[in-house]
Design an enzyme around this catalytic site. Sequence first.
Site, PDB file in Angstrom:
ATOM      1  CG  HIS A  39     -11.114 -43.477 -23.101  1.00 32.84           C
ATOM      2  ND1 HIS A  39     -12.092 -42.722 -22.503  1.00 32.84           N
ATOM      3  CD2 HIS A  39      -9.957 -42.785 -22.908  1.00 32.84           C
ATOM      4  CE1 HIS A  39     -11.570 -41.636 -21.975  1.00 32.84           C
ATOM      5  NE2 HIS A  39     -10.256 -41.648 -22.209  1.00 32.84           N
ATOM      6  CB  ILE A  40      -6.725 -47.609 -26.184  1.00 33.96           C
ATOM      7  CG1 ILE A  40      -6.758 -47.203 -27.678  1.00 33.96           C
ATOM      8  CG2 ILE A  40      -7.751 -48.696 -25.900  1.00 33.96           C
ATOM      9  CD1 ILE A  40      -6.283 -48.289 -28.621  1.00 33.96           C
ATOM     10  N   GLY A  41      -6.080 -44.119 -25.281  1.00 34.25           N
ATOM     11  CA  GLY A  41      -5.038 -43.116 -25.496  1.00 34.25           C
ATOM     12  C   GLY A  41      -3.776 -43.337 -24.690  1.00 34.25           C
ATOM     13  CD  GLU A  48     -15.383 -42.919 -23.157  1.00 30.25           C
ATOM     14  OE1 GLU A  48     -14.823 -43.331 -22.117  1.00 30.25           O
ATOM     15  OE2 GLU A  48     -14.824 -42.142 -23.949  1.00 30.25           O
ATOM     16  NE  ARG A  94      -7.469 -22.322 -20.859  1.00 29.25           N
ATOM     17  CZ  ARG A  94      -7.828 -22.824 -19.684  1.00 29.25           C
ATOM     18  NH1 ARG A  94      -9.100 -22.786 -19.324  1.00 29.25           N
ATOM     19  NH2 ARG A  94      -6.942 -23.374 -18.881  1.00 29.25           N
ATOM     20  N   GLY A 110      -2.430 -27.835 -25.337  1.00 30.09           N
ATOM     21  CA  GLY A 110      -1.684 -28.160 -24.129  1.00 30.09           C
ATOM     22  C   GLY A 110      -0.541 -29.092 -24.458  1.00 30.09           C
ATOM     23  NE  ARG A 111       2.079 -30.885 -18.745  1.00 27.58           N
ATOM     24  CZ  ARG A 111       1.125 -30.505 -17.900  1.00 27.58           C
ATOM     25  NH1 ARG A 111      -0.135 -30.809 -18.179  1.00 27.58           N
ATOM     26  NH2 ARG A 111       1.406 -29.846 -16.808  1.00 27.58           N
ATOM     27  CB  ILE A 112      -1.925 -34.203 -25.568  1.00 25.37           C
ATOM     28  CG1 ILE A 112      -1.708 -34.983 -24.273  1.00 25.37           C
ATOM     29  CG2 ILE A 112      -2.267 -35.153 -26.710  1.00 25.37           C
ATOM     30  CD1 ILE A 112      -2.957 -35.661 -23.745  1.00 25.37           C
ATOM     31  CB  ALA A 172     -10.505 -34.117 -26.345  1.00 25.64           C
ATOM     32  NE  ARG A 173     -12.244 -37.112 -20.267  1.00 27.56           N
ATOM     33  CZ  ARG A 173     -11.044 -37.626 -20.326  1.00 27.56           C
ATOM     34  NH1 ARG A 173     -10.517 -37.961 -21.483  1.00 27.56           N
ATOM     35  NH2 ARG A 173     -10.335 -37.793 -19.218  1.00 27.56           N
TER      36      ARG A 173
END
Length: 350
Positions: free
Chosen positions: A289-291, A271, A181, A158-160, A241-242
């Site tokens: 989680h500092i993206g 988390e 996908r 995607g964008r990132i 991501a997650r």
Amino acid sequence: MTDRRPRVWVSQPLFDDTVAQLALHCDVVSTDAVTKHDSASLSANLADMDGVLITLNERIGAAEIANASALKMIANVGVGYNNLDVPALNAAGIVASNTPDVLTETTADLGFSLLMAAARRIVESDRWLRDGKWGQWSFTTMLGADLHGSTLGILGMGRIGQAIARRGHHGFGMKVLYHNRSQLPAEQEQAVGASYVGFDELLASVDHLVLVLPYTAQNHHIINAAALAKMKPTATLINIARGGIVDELALVDALANGRLASAALDVYENEPNVRPELLALDNIVLTPHIGSASLATRRAMVQVALDNLLAGLGIGPDAGKPVNAINAELLSNGTARIAVAGKKIYDKKR
């Protein structure tokens, strides 16, 4: 038309000057200190509210909205929204929104920073120096992996993912492979210097793998022991991501036993709790989680969320049509609680 102003709850301290915009149109209830809201707290705070501005720390589902009969709009400050039970919101007619686009480049910066730190053993070297071990130096001390000329893999484009591909290809001369996908149009692939390959080929071919795919039930632990076994033992794995995308215990095993050289994680399965097995490893970089954690980006995220919230409450140029609605079908099929576009749903006079 109603003769009252909308009531809005802000779940965590954000930026006072930005949130103050809400007070021009709404009665605002703000949380003054960082708070871990449990289900009962969320239920109590959502009751009698027309809209809420929340962070990824607040998990909202059927139980939390059961008594929120007036709730029309949930504005989530973040791109991901696995903290929201979207089917439950749909059933209640509550529209939710996220904040895409504004954090793309900042998150890509963090992803590439983690890649560099893990590949070149920056954190491990820093700790080694601080522990007074430089006197033990040898010619093979802290040997890492090159980025320039290596093969970068991206899972999720995607964008990132595309922003990371641009950095790797144009900035470091990396060969970029990706799996998604669906394959990107040829012109987009050319713009970021990336080539599409199958999942197994991606795992086997890359020197560095960055995970930027959304979390779904199908993607749960997509990076498991079997997937890690297909990667080069000299490879680096980065997850921005997650947390649920990676089987963390399988990752620990691969890192501890030399089947993967290094890793860096910004996200975790439970988390804010981090597995002690991860903390015990030297060949992993861990960030909380500092993206999106730059001042400019976080301010922009709050502004986008606030604009979505006001639109969902029938206020402003996008009244009735929050731009970033994640369940926009409620708007088109007429099942949303929010006002239709352009219809005034309250009177500013108190």
